[in-house]
Write an enzyme that holds these catalytic residues in place. Structure first.
Site, mmCIF file in Angstrom:
data_model
loop_
_atom_site.group_PDB
_atom_site.id
_atom_site.type_symbol
_atom_site.label_atom_id
_atom_site.label_comp_id
_atom_site.label_asym_id
_atom_site.label_seq_id
_atom_site.Cartn_x
_atom_site.Cartn_y
_atom_site.Cartn_z
ATOM 1 N N ASP A 1 0.821 -1.209 0.000
ATOM 2 C CA ASP A 1 0.000 0.000 0.000
ATOM 3 C C ASP A 1 0.856 1.259 0.000
ATOM 4 O OD1 ASP A 1 -2.637 -1.000 -0.008
ATOM 5 O OD2 ASP A 1 -2.572 -1.416 2.123
ATOM 6 N N VAL A 2 1.821 1.315 0.896
ATOM 7 C CA VAL A 2 2.616 2.538 1.036
ATOM 8 C C VAL A 2 3.483 2.776 -0.198
ATOM 9 C CG1 VAL A 2 4.433 3.661 2.367
ATOM 10 C CG2 VAL A 2 2.582 2.476 3.552
#
Length: 404
Positions: free
Chosen positions: A165-166
């Site tokens: 995600d990051v």
């Protein structure tokens, strides 16, 4: 840096909202879209302070929000009016869903040819897996990332930090910057097709390249680096672990400090290549030698000889560390009805265009009326939309915490 740039964010979760938060903290006007009844699901993810979800706040500060049901014709009309004036439109629907909703790339480009349209999905807009939904743990697993993470001979390990995600949020931020620069030069917008799977495969970096070159599937090595030996976490006399990475120039000093000057001329250990080839012999010797002194003493001696090392900090140690504080990595802001909220700062230190927290994360429906007026809706029209449930205005206790 992005003052005057307008972003319409239809995404949710982590990756897309993280990208738009970074754009917002560099000055973009980001309008974050929620459903008037289901709201953004991260609003109810713990932990909370005063009803405000830290999870939601982390990725949605510095933005404005509007609650609108785009499945209703009147709601879709609102979204399209916002898209007409947007520099960037973002979404993370499963491929095909945006088209069915009437907010796909072609529909938006037809009304805004200069638009930068940012699509985030698990597996991209093409390929046999395009229709699958992707979540961070599944992408860590399917990309091979988990297969190389963990201790030797043990089961694969997922990173607790949401790496997929990051990293997708950061890659998205970079892609949008590039597209804005290209449009500045050419006047042309474009479609960004960003797949979390692609990013995780790309992040295999030198490990992936090594497999492509040798055909050898890498094993898990825990804290060890199989391409640079010795490089690992070593237990010291006081039970504290120290991650040490002596380079070739520091190798003689490292050997002397460990009490083994004979390793310097030992042909098994004399060069980086030799140490990799004989890691099964060298690592037990280094582990044994490191047990002779406590971690603080090793750190001082290694620092004195420019040998790179560092402790394995827990988060308490990280956030109390003088370096963390000196670099301003911990910030705070006032959230209405909540008080002071701690926050992680963005890492960029820029002399002319530093990022900053522009406003607290928006309360549910906080800017609905304001935004509708900006696109020409009258008070009467706004009231009718609210009464029909097409949009939602801010409600009491609108942080929408666990009680809601």
């Amino acid at each position: 840096m992005f003052a005057g740039v307008k972003v319409l964010d239809l995404s949710r979760g982590v990756a897309g909202p993280l990208t738009s938060m970074m754009l917002a903290e560099f000055g973009a006007d980001v309008i974050f879209v929620e459903h008037p009844r289901s709201k953004d699901e991260s609003r109810v993810w713990p932990p909370f302070k005063g009803g405000l979800s830290a999870y939601y706040a982390t990725n949605n500060r510095s933005k404005r929000t509007i609650a609108v049901d785009m499945k209703r014709p009147e709601g879709l009309e609102v979204i399209l009016d916002l898209a007409r004036g947007a520099d960037v439109v973002m979404q993370n629907f499963t491929p095909g869903a945006a088209d069915r909703l009437g907010v796909g790339y072609e529909a938006i480009r037809a009304i805004n040819p200069r638009v930068i349209y940012h699509s985030v999905s698990g597996y991209g807009q093409t390929g046999p897996d395009r229709g699958k939904r992707g979540y961070d743990p599944v992408l860590q697993a399917g990309s091979g990332f988990m297969s190389i993470t963990g201790e030797k001979g043990r089961t694969p390990v997922k990173s607790m930090a949401p790496v997929a995600d990051v990293s997708t949020g950061i890659y998205g931020f970079a892609a949008i910057q590039g597209a804005l620069y290209y449009r500045e030069r050419t006047g042309e917008g474009q479609h960004i097709d960003l797949a979390m799977f692609d990013i995780m495969v790309s992040m295999l970096s030198v490990i992936g390249s090594r497999y492509l070159l040798t055909g050898k599937v890498p094993e898990r090595h825990g804290t060890e680096n199989p391409q640079r030996v010795p490089s690992a976490a070593f237990k010291c006399a006081d039970g504290v672990y120290l991650q040490a990475v002596p380079g070739q120039r520091q190798w003689p000093d490292f050997c002397r400090l460990l009490g083994h000057p004979e390793w310097i001329e030992d042909e098994r250990f004399a060069t980086p290549y030799a140490r990799v080839a004989h890691e099964e012999v060298l690592y037990p010797l280094v582990h044994e030698a490191m047990l002779a002194k406590p971690a603080a003493q090793w750190r001082q001696e290694f620092d004195d000889h420019a040998i790179v090392c560092g402790p394995i900090n827990d988060l308490k140690a990280v956030f109390e560390h003088p370096q963390t504080i000196a670099r301003g990595m911990i910030q705070s802001y006032e959230a209405p009805g909540v008080g002071e909220m701690p926050a992680l700062n963005l890492p960029w230190k820029m002399s002319k265009t530093p990022p900053s927290i522009r406003r607290p994360p928006p309360r549910f429906g906080e800017h609905t009326v304001e935004i509708l007026k900006e696109i020409g809706r009258t008070d009467e029209a706004i009231s009718a939309l609210i009464q029909a449930g097409v949009v939602a205005d801010m409600v009491p206790h609108a942080q929408v915490g666990p009680a809601q």
